[in-house]
Design a protein around this motif. Structure first.
Motif, PDB file in Angstrom:
ATOM      1  N   HIS A  28       0.836  -1.194   0.000  1.00  0.00           N
ATOM      2  CA  HIS A  28       0.000   0.000   0.000  1.00  0.00           C
ATOM      3  C   HIS A  28       0.874   1.248   0.000  1.00  0.00           C
ATOM      4  O   HIS A  28       2.025   1.215   0.426  1.00  0.00           O
ATOM      5  CB  HIS A  28      -0.923   0.017   1.222  1.00  0.00           C
ATOM      6  CG  HIS A  28      -1.831  -1.165   1.315  1.00  0.00           C
ATOM      7  ND1 HIS A  28      -1.402  -2.405   1.760  1.00  0.00           N
ATOM      8  CD2 HIS A  28      -3.152  -1.307   1.007  1.00  0.00           C
ATOM      9  CE1 HIS A  28      -2.412  -3.253   1.737  1.00  0.00           C
ATOM     10  NE2 HIS A  28      -3.479  -2.613   1.281  1.00  0.00           N
ATOM     11  N   PHE A  29       0.298   2.346  -0.479  1.00  0.00           N
ATOM     12  CA  PHE A  29       0.980   3.629  -0.390  1.00  0.00           C
ATOM     13  C   PHE A  29       1.121   4.012   1.082  1.00  0.00           C
ATOM     14  O   PHE A  29       0.185   3.888   1.863  1.00  0.00           O
ATOM     15  CB  PHE A  29       0.209   4.704  -1.152  1.00  0.00           C
ATOM     16  CG  PHE A  29       0.229   4.521  -2.640  1.00  0.00           C
ATOM     17  CD1 PHE A  29       1.384   4.765  -3.360  1.00  0.00           C
ATOM     18  CD2 PHE A  29      -0.901   4.106  -3.319  1.00  0.00           C
ATOM     19  CE1 PHE A  29       1.420   4.602  -4.737  1.00  0.00           C
ATOM     20  CE2 PHE A  29      -0.880   3.935  -4.690  1.00  0.00           C
ATOM     21  CZ  PHE A  29       0.283   4.182  -5.405  1.00  0.00           C
ATOM     22  N   ILE A  52       6.696   3.793   0.247  1.00  0.00           N
ATOM     23  CA  ILE A  52       5.961   3.817  -1.013  1.00  0.00           C
ATOM     24  C   ILE A  52       5.090   5.072  -1.034  1.00  0.00           C
ATOM     25  O   ILE A  52       4.190   5.232  -0.202  1.00  0.00           O
ATOM     26  CB  ILE A  52       5.091   2.567  -1.177  1.00  0.00           C
ATOM     27  CG1 ILE A  52       5.923   1.290  -0.982  1.00  0.00           C
ATOM     28  CG2 ILE A  52       4.412   2.554  -2.539  1.00  0.00           C
ATOM     29  CD1 ILE A  52       6.981   1.092  -2.026  1.00  0.00           C
ATOM     30  N   SER A  56       2.753   7.951  -3.327  1.00  0.00           N
ATOM     31  CA  SER A  56       1.936   8.092  -4.523  1.00  0.00           C
ATOM     32  C   SER A  56       2.419   9.258  -5.367  1.00  0.00           C
ATOM     33  O   SER A  56       2.777  10.317  -4.851  1.00  0.00           O
ATOM     34  CB  SER A  56       0.466   8.298  -4.130  1.00  0.00           C
ATOM     35  OG  SER A  56      -0.316   8.601  -5.272  1.00  0.00           O
ATOM     36  N   LEU A 109      -1.099  -0.507  -3.983  1.00  0.00           N
ATOM     37  CA  LEU A 109      -0.283  -0.245  -5.167  1.00  0.00           C
ATOM     38  C   LEU A 109      -0.594  -1.292  -6.218  1.00  0.00           C
ATOM     39  O   LEU A 109      -0.648  -2.491  -5.920  1.00  0.00           O
ATOM     40  CB  LEU A 109       1.204  -0.280  -4.794  1.00  0.00           C
ATOM     41  CG  LEU A 109       2.196  -0.144  -5.942  1.00  0.00           C
ATOM     42  CD1 LEU A 109       2.104   1.231  -6.581  1.00  0.00           C
ATOM     43  CD2 LEU A 109       3.617  -0.417  -5.463  1.00  0.00           C
ATOM     44  N   ARG A 110      -0.729  -0.862  -7.465  1.00  0.00           N
ATOM     45  CA  ARG A 110      -1.096  -1.766  -8.552  1.00  0.00           C
ATOM     46  C   ARG A 110      -0.018  -1.796  -9.625  1.00  0.00           C
ATOM     47  O   ARG A 110       0.751  -0.846  -9.781  1.00  0.00           O
ATOM     48  CB  ARG A 110      -2.448  -1.360  -9.165  1.00  0.00           C
ATOM     49  CG  ARG A 110      -3.596  -1.401  -8.157  1.00  0.00           C
ATOM     50  CD  ARG A 110      -4.918  -0.984  -8.775  1.00  0.00           C
ATOM     51  NE  ARG A 110      -5.989  -1.049  -7.792  1.00  0.00           N
ATOM     52  CZ  ARG A 110      -6.689  -2.144  -7.508  1.00  0.00           C
ATOM     53  NH1 ARG A 110      -6.441  -3.267  -8.175  1.00  0.00           N
ATOM     54  NH2 ARG A 110      -7.630  -2.125  -6.603  1.00  0.00           N
ATOM     55  N   GLN A 152       1.167   1.241 -12.129  1.00  0.00           N
ATOM     56  CA  GLN A 152       0.834   2.524 -11.508  1.00  0.00           C
ATOM     57  C   GLN A 152       2.109   3.250 -11.099  1.00  0.00           C
ATOM     58  O   GLN A 152       3.024   2.657 -10.530  1.00  0.00           O
ATOM     59  CB  GLN A 152      -0.069   2.297 -10.291  1.00  0.00           C
ATOM     60  CG  GLN A 152      -0.589   3.569  -9.657  1.00  0.00           C
ATOM     61  CD  GLN A 152      -1.552   3.276  -8.514  1.00  0.00           C
ATOM     62  OE1 GLN A 152      -1.679   2.136  -8.069  1.00  0.00           O
ATOM     63  NE2 GLN A 152      -2.235   4.304  -8.050  1.00  0.00           N
ATOM     64  N   PHE A 177       4.643   5.433  -8.974  1.00  0.00           N
ATOM     65  CA  PHE A 177       4.850   5.669  -7.544  1.00  0.00           C
ATOM     66  C   PHE A 177       6.277   6.154  -7.328  1.00  0.00           C
ATOM     67  O   PHE A 177       7.154   6.005  -8.184  1.00  0.00           O
ATOM     68  CB  PHE A 177       4.583   4.392  -6.728  1.00  0.00           C
ATOM     69  CG  PHE A 177       5.554   3.264  -6.985  1.00  0.00           C
ATOM     70  CD1 PHE A 177       6.675   3.086  -6.200  1.00  0.00           C
ATOM     71  CD2 PHE A 177       5.334   2.373  -8.029  1.00  0.00           C
ATOM     72  CE1 PHE A 177       7.576   2.050  -6.428  1.00  0.00           C
ATOM     73  CE2 PHE A 177       6.225   1.337  -8.273  1.00  0.00           C
ATOM     74  CZ  PHE A 177       7.348   1.169  -7.467  1.00  0.00           C
ATOM     75  N   GLN A 227       7.452   2.088 -11.777  1.00  0.00           N
ATOM     76  CA  GLN A 227       6.306   1.202 -11.917  1.00  0.00           C
ATOM     77  C   GLN A 227       6.723  -0.228 -11.596  1.00  0.00           C
ATOM     78  O   GLN A 227       7.866  -0.623 -11.844  1.00  0.00           O
ATOM     79  CB  GLN A 227       5.724   1.257 -13.336  1.00  0.00           C
ATOM     80  CG  GLN A 227       5.028   2.548 -13.687  1.00  0.00           C
ATOM     81  CD  GLN A 227       4.407   2.512 -15.075  1.00  0.00           C
ATOM     82  OE1 GLN A 227       4.558   1.528 -15.821  1.00  0.00           O
ATOM     83  NE2 GLN A 227       3.702   3.580 -15.441  1.00  0.00           N
TER      84      GLN A 227
END
Length: 301
Positions: free
Chosen positions: A65-66, A129, A131, A141-142, A145, A147, A194
């Motif tokens: 996760h962010f 991490i 965004s 996080l995908r 995407q 970051f 990414q």
């Protein structure tokens, strides 16, 4: 060769001036010592900050996760391209210049990076991490995407970002002369990355799926489309000893598949107290399949 066997206590020549100079040197030394400005004191403070113990984030759902604090680890693999290399899991770590580290107690930018054989999270290898949109806090996080990867190095109100740019004649990595990776205090498109699936046959199908924690992924630079790589066979003499070079370059094998040099894991903390990270823990045989099924379910909602 003639030697000067006289000291300032021997009163000949400019003996009075020499005595005053000795007194001034002593006063200057005592003043710097009391204010903590000696080189050895600065070095100790910097080392203490960089080696400060850190606590990684716990992944409750198995994804990244962010806002999570993670270690970027290049998993161990048998190196067949070089006779001598660093073994074990290598953690991406910030590496200040040795000369600048003695002259300044803070972090100079740009700051270098290296790969270190360690499994203990400290300030120099714990990344956050972040965004790129600044509105995805606590979101998963995908794949695909953008970051940022930020690091404080143990200093408060100081955030550096993992950054890279095109190679030039005056700017490249120290050993391989490939694209350089460094840390800077400016968050820009050059600091966007990414995550991608290592398997090229499933990469497009997993675009937009959540990135699992503690699993192999590719970390690609958005601006140059180069993959983050650890060169285990190229050694750097750093402020902390012998470490491996890190660069931005996509290493492909004969099947056009990224080599283990480009494989990384976003390592989180073990919820139990017996280990600070999830490295080395046995994984259930069907864990990857279950993660993909859950990701597909999240993606369709």
């Amino acid at each position: 060769m003639a030697q000067n066997l006289y000291s300032p206590r021997v009163r000949m020549g400019n003996w009075n001036e020499d005595m005053y100079l000795e007194e001034e040197r002593l006063k200057d030394f005592l003043k710097k010592r009391d204010e903590g400005e000696l080189l050895i004191q600065r070095s100790r403070r910097l080392k203490k900050n960089l080696l400060r113990p850190m606590q990684l984030s716990v992944s409750e759902d198995g994804y990244v996760h962010f806002g999570d604090k993670v270690m970027l680890v290049n998993p161990d693999y048998p190196e067949t391209e070089a006779d001598v290399s660093l073994g074990g899991d290598l953690a991406l770590s910030m590496t200040p210049d040795e000369i600048q580290a003695h002259l300044s107690e803070g972090l100079e930018v740009p700051c270098g990076l290296s790969a270190v054989p360690t499994k203990i999270p400290v300030a120099r290898n714990t990344f956050i991490i972040l965004s790129a949109d600044r509105d995805a806090s606590d979101q998963v996080l995908r794949y695909g995407q953008d970051f940022h990867l930020g690091i404080t190095g143990g200093f408060e109100n100081k955030m550096l970002y993992l950054t890279s740019d095109h190679r030039t004649l005056l700017k490249s990595s120290r050993k391989s002369w490939l694209q350089e990776v460094y840390l800077t205090d400016e968050a820009s498109y050059r600091s966007c990355w990414q995550a991608a699936l290592p398997d090229p046959q499933l990469r497009l199908e997993h675009e937009g799926f959540p990135v699992p924690a503690n699993a192999r992924v590719l970390i690609n630079h958005c601006h140059t489309n180069r993959g983050l790589a650890a060169h285990r066979h190229l050694f750097l003499r750093t402020y902390f000893g012998k470490e491996a070079e890190v660069a931005a370059h996509t290493h492909l094998d004969s099947h056009r598949v990224e080599k283990p040099k480009n494989h990384w894991m976003l390592v989180t903390r073990n919820p139990r107290n017996d280990s600070p990270t999830m490295l080395g823990l046995p994984r259930p045989p069907a864990e990857d399949t279950r993660a993909v099924e859950e990701a597909m379910g999240l993606n369709t909602q």
